[in-house]
Design an enzyme around this catalytic site. Structure first.
Site, PDB file in Angstrom:
ATOM      1  N   GLU A  36       0.866  -1.168   0.000  1.00 36.88           N
ATOM      2  CA  GLU A  36       0.000   0.000   0.000  1.00 36.88           C
ATOM      3  C   GLU A  36       0.911   1.228   0.000  1.00 36.88           C
ATOM      4  OE1 GLU A  36      -2.769   0.324   3.265  1.00 36.88           O
ATOM      5  OE2 GLU A  36      -3.586   2.172   2.416  1.00 36.88           O
ATOM      6  N   ARG A 262       5.945 -12.996   8.988  1.00 32.32           N
ATOM      7  CA  ARG A 262       6.570 -11.683   8.840  1.00 32.32           C
ATOM      8  C   ARG A 262       7.993 -11.738   9.347  1.00 32.32           C
ATOM      9  NH1 ARG A 262       2.672  -7.541   8.428  1.00 32.32           N
ATOM     10  NH2 ARG A 262       4.083  -5.887   9.025  1.00 32.32           N
ATOM     11  N   LYS A 272       4.729   0.891   9.736  1.00 32.25           N
ATOM     12  CA  LYS A 272       4.810   2.198   9.082  1.00 32.25           C
ATOM     13  C   LYS A 272       4.288   3.305   9.987  1.00 32.25           C
ATOM     14  CE  LYS A 272       3.331   0.280   5.138  1.00 32.25           C
ATOM     15  NZ  LYS A 272       2.752   0.084   3.821  1.00 32.25           N
TER      16      LYS A 272
HETATM   17  P1  ATP Z   1       3.288  -2.197   7.951  1.00 35.96           P
HETATM   18  O1  ATP Z   1       2.621  -3.019   9.000  1.00 35.96           O
HETATM   19  O2  ATP Z   1       4.752  -2.035   8.107  1.00 35.96           O
HETATM   20  O3  ATP Z   1       2.577  -0.927   7.674  1.00 35.96           O
HETATM   21  P2  ATP Z   1       1.921  -3.488   5.873  1.00 35.96           P
HETATM   22  O4  ATP Z   1       1.749  -4.950   5.972  1.00 35.96           O
HETATM   23  O5  ATP Z   1       0.776  -2.609   6.181  1.00 35.96           O
HETATM   24  O6  ATP Z   1       3.209  -3.075   6.657  1.00 35.96           O
HETATM   25  P3  ATP Z   1       1.823  -3.294   3.065  1.00 35.96           P
HETATM   26  O7  ATP Z   1       2.281  -2.177   2.223  1.00 35.96           O
HETATM   27  O8  ATP Z   1       0.390  -3.559   3.163  1.00 35.96           O
HETATM   28  O9  ATP Z   1       2.458  -3.054   4.478  1.00 35.96           O
HETATM   29  O10 ATP Z   1       2.623  -4.612   2.722  1.00 35.96           O
HETATM   30  C1  ATP Z   1       2.889  -5.083   1.443  1.00 35.96           C
HETATM   31  C2  ATP Z   1       3.307  -6.507   1.565  1.00 35.96           C
HETATM   32  O11 ATP Z   1       4.477  -6.614   2.364  1.00 35.96           O
HETATM   33  C3  ATP Z   1       2.223  -7.339   2.240  1.00 35.96           C
HETATM   34  O12 ATP Z   1       2.042  -8.527   1.497  1.00 35.96           O
HETATM   35  C4  ATP Z   1       2.787  -7.626   3.589  1.00 35.96           C
HETATM   36  O13 ATP Z   1       2.358  -8.877   4.035  1.00 35.96           O
HETATM   37  C5  ATP Z   1       4.296  -7.589   3.351  1.00 35.96           C
HETATM   38  N1  ATP Z   1       5.002  -7.220   4.567  1.00 35.96           N
HETATM   39  C6  ATP Z   1       4.852  -6.098   5.293  1.00 35.96           C
HETATM   40  N2  ATP Z   1       5.629  -6.129   6.392  1.00 35.96           N
HETATM   41  C7  ATP Z   1       6.299  -7.297   6.352  1.00 35.96           C
HETATM   42  C8  ATP Z   1       7.253  -7.941   7.208  1.00 35.96           C
HETATM   43  N3  ATP Z   1       7.675  -7.373   8.336  1.00 35.96           N
HETATM   44  N4  ATP Z   1       7.736  -9.149   6.848  1.00 35.96           N
HETATM   45  C9  ATP Z   1       7.326  -9.725   5.711  1.00 35.96           C
HETATM   46  N5  ATP Z   1       6.442  -9.191   4.874  1.00 35.96           N
HETATM   47  C10 ATP Z   1       5.911  -7.997   5.181  1.00 35.96           C
HETATM   48 MG    MG Z   2      -1.025  -2.558   5.386  1.00 40.33          MG
END
Ligand code: ATP
Ligand code: MG
Length: 563
Positions: A36, A262, A272
């Site tokens: 996102e 993760r 984030k």
């Molecule tokens: P955050 O919690 O840091 O805001 P998010 O999951 O909201 O991260 P997205 O932009 O939605 O961030 O994530 C894009 C992809 O990256 C998703 O498929 C998510 O599962 C993966 N992702 C995010 N953080 C991690 C992590 N710490 N380890 C592995 N994959 C991750």
């Molecule tokens: Mg997200």
């Protein structure tokens, strides 16, 4: 360190292989990375990229970047641009850059389709009421009073929602599944909400926006994704993911969602929301602060993309969440930089060393001798450079003690040491300021030891780095420590910010560097300062260096203790 093949035998590779064998997707493998655009990518995203793109590479498939841009409130083109750039830096080249918002029309058509089949309805209740009626585990759900609206009524309301007739929050579209489902995700999830907000990609074309669960799987299906790889927190969404796809007239075989753990690191937060908070409250200078776990931060700090990729591959994909040691990542950084970084000499806390018997030339000025020094013992192809040596040098302040304490083998009065690649010198006296601090050391050199070895074979216990005082260039050097001092930030008090390390950066000015670090070192390059560690030259600010990592491999000890 062993370097397993990307996904060689992990459960994701096994699942893909099984699908290939069964002919489920006619042997096709297509994946996507769906961030996102509401922040910069971090080390956790790197893990997701390496995993999702790596599996496609392993099976000679295709992979795309999809911006999952369904929430106009928090997203921005700045983030879109940075994501595209950071993925390229990491070393991946997605076939296409796609936007979930490009599917808004198709998603809307499918929503009407579900309404027509009696599988979705417009609810006039507010978010709080809807969420309260959801119930919980062992707590029954309550059906909305609007649940039994006719398809015609729903269609009319949905069209008017889209046309902008209603204010934010007045109506939502919900899937009609099962308010008593054991899986909460299936209790009539919200598909659309009204938001009269400009979107960074679709402008003011829409005032209803799809929620994650309605957008995600359908976007996968529209693109022809075969394996939709995501993190564990989406496992409970899988039945909903499958339910939506099962109702729709899809152009391809429905994709399959696979979840992995993760990546979390010690001393690190990656949410984030938290990273934004660190920027907003001024704890760090921005997304590219070298202490940030963002790809921008790590890159500015000097982490090679290859080291990040190698780390992500070597920890493998897991089915349970676990926290990896940051020292393990640093170990990969060191391994890579040991091969690639040119060696240079830099004195961070300078102390003047005057060689009293250094000769002067015919013009009366001290002679300058140019030594040819190897750039990297690990890679002879990196060649040599010349380093000026003269009668006034800088050495590291803590490489000198007027009276040597026990086990101190560096320079002290009467003690002979090697100035790396140059000569053996013996300290003779010091000059002190009024407060009694040593401000200058005087020494004598042995002209017979040119290159650093004595012809009579006598040994010295120390080899020290040095910089010629008249040739040295000034620089600022920033030394970094953990941004969070606790292994698991927030574990102690429940608040991660309680574990912020107040001393995570030390700024040294007036550092003295050999001249090659000014002219012959490209902005952004990472070098080894001999005996001190690896340092990245800032890409924008001249003569600013960031310490990437020290030289000592702490991971070796930690992993030994763990074994
Ligand atoms: P955050 O919690 O840091 O805001 P998010 O999951 O909201 O991260 P997205 O932009 O939605 O961030 O994530 C894009 C992809 O990256 C998703 O498929 C998510 O599962 C993966 N992702 C995010 N953080 C991690 C992590 N710490 N380890 C592995 N994959 C991750
Ligand atoms: Mg997200």
């Amino acid at each position: 360190m062993t370097q397993p093949q990307i996904g060689a035998t992990d459960f994701i590779a096994d699942a893909v292989r099984a699908d290939n064998t069964a002919g489920t997707y006619h042997g096709r493998v297509q994946t996507r990375f769906p961030p996102e655009p509401n922040g910069y990518l971090h080390i956790g995203h790197a893990k997701a990229i390496v995993t999702t793109f790596g599996i496609a590479e392993q099976f000679a498939g295709t992979y795309n970047l999809r911006l999952d841009d369904t929430n106009p409130d928090t997203e921005d083109v700045e983030y879109v641009d940075s994501i595209i750039d950071d993925i390229a830096w990491l070393g991946f080249h997605p076939g296409k850059v796609l936007y979930a918002s490009d599917y808004f029309e198709q998603l809307y058509e499918w929503a009407e389709y579900l309404v027509g089949k009696g599988l979705a309805y417009v609810d006039d209740q507010d978010t709080e009421t809807i969420s309260a009626q959801r119930g919980g585990f062992g707590k029954p759900g309550i059906e909305s009073p609007f649940r039994d609206r006719t398809p015609d009524e729903n269609l009319d309301l949905l069209r008017r929602m889209r046309a902008g007739e209603f204010p934010d929050g007045s109506h939502v579209l919900r899937a009609k599944i099962d308010m008593q489902a054991e899986n909460m995700q299936l209790r009539d999830p919200v598909m659309y909400r009204i938001r009269h907000t400009e979107h960074h990609h679709t402008g003011d074309a829409w005032c209803i926006y799809p929620l994650y669960d309605w957008a995600h799987g359908q976007s996968d299906a529209i693109e022809g994704v075969t394996h939709s790889i995501c993190t564990l927190e989406f496992a409970s969404h899988r039945p909903l993911y499958d339910w939506f796809l099962a109702q729709l007239p899809l152009p391809y075989e429905a994709p399959r969602q696979l979840e992995f753990a993760r990546l979390e690191l010690t001393h690190t937060v990656t949410s984030k929301r938290r990273l934004l908070q660190l920027i907003a409250d001024g704890t760090v200078t921005g997304w590219d602060d070298p202490r940030m776990p963002t790809l921008r931060g790590l890159r500015r700090r000097g982490y090679p993309a290859k080291a990040i990729r190698d780390f992500c591959v070597s920890i493998g994909v897991n089915k349970t969440n676990s926290r990896h040691s940051i020292e393990e990542l640093e170990s990969h950084v060191r391994t890579e930089l040991n091969k690639t970084a040119l060696r240079r000499m830099a004195v961070l806390r300078p102390l003047r060393l005057v060689i009293d018997n250094w000769p002067t030339g015919e013009d009366g000025a001290p002679l300058v001798e140019w030594f040819e020094v190897g750039n990297n013992p690990e890679n002879p192809a990196d060649g040599t450079r010349t380093v000026p040596f003269s009668g006034e040098l800088f050495i590291e302040r803590d490489d000198f003690a007027e009276v040597a304490p026990p086990k101190f083998f560096r320079l002290s009065i009467g003690r002979e040491v090697r100035l790396r690649g140059a000569y053996l010198v013996t300290a003779t006296s010091v000059v002190k300021d009024e407060a009694g601090n040593v401000v200058e050391v005087h020494a004598r050199f042995d002209p017979a030891t040119r290159g650093g070895d004595a012809p009579d074979g006598r040994k010295v216990k120390s080899t020290m780095h040095w910089v010629s005082a008249t040739h040295a260039v000034d620089a600022e050097v920033r030394l970094y420590d953990r941004l969070f001092s606790a292994d698991v930030p927030g574990e102690r008090t429940g608040e991660v910010m309680d574990d912020l390390n107040p001393n995570s950066v030390e700024v040294l000015t007036g550092c003295k560097l050999e001249p090659a670090l000014a002219d012959d070192t490209a902005p952004g390059a990472v070098v080894q300062f001999e005996r001190l560690g690896y340092f990245a030259k800032d890409a924008a600010q001249p003569m600013l260096f960031h310490r990437t990592v020290g030289l000592r491999d702490e991971w070796a000890n930690i992993s030994k203790r763990k074994a």
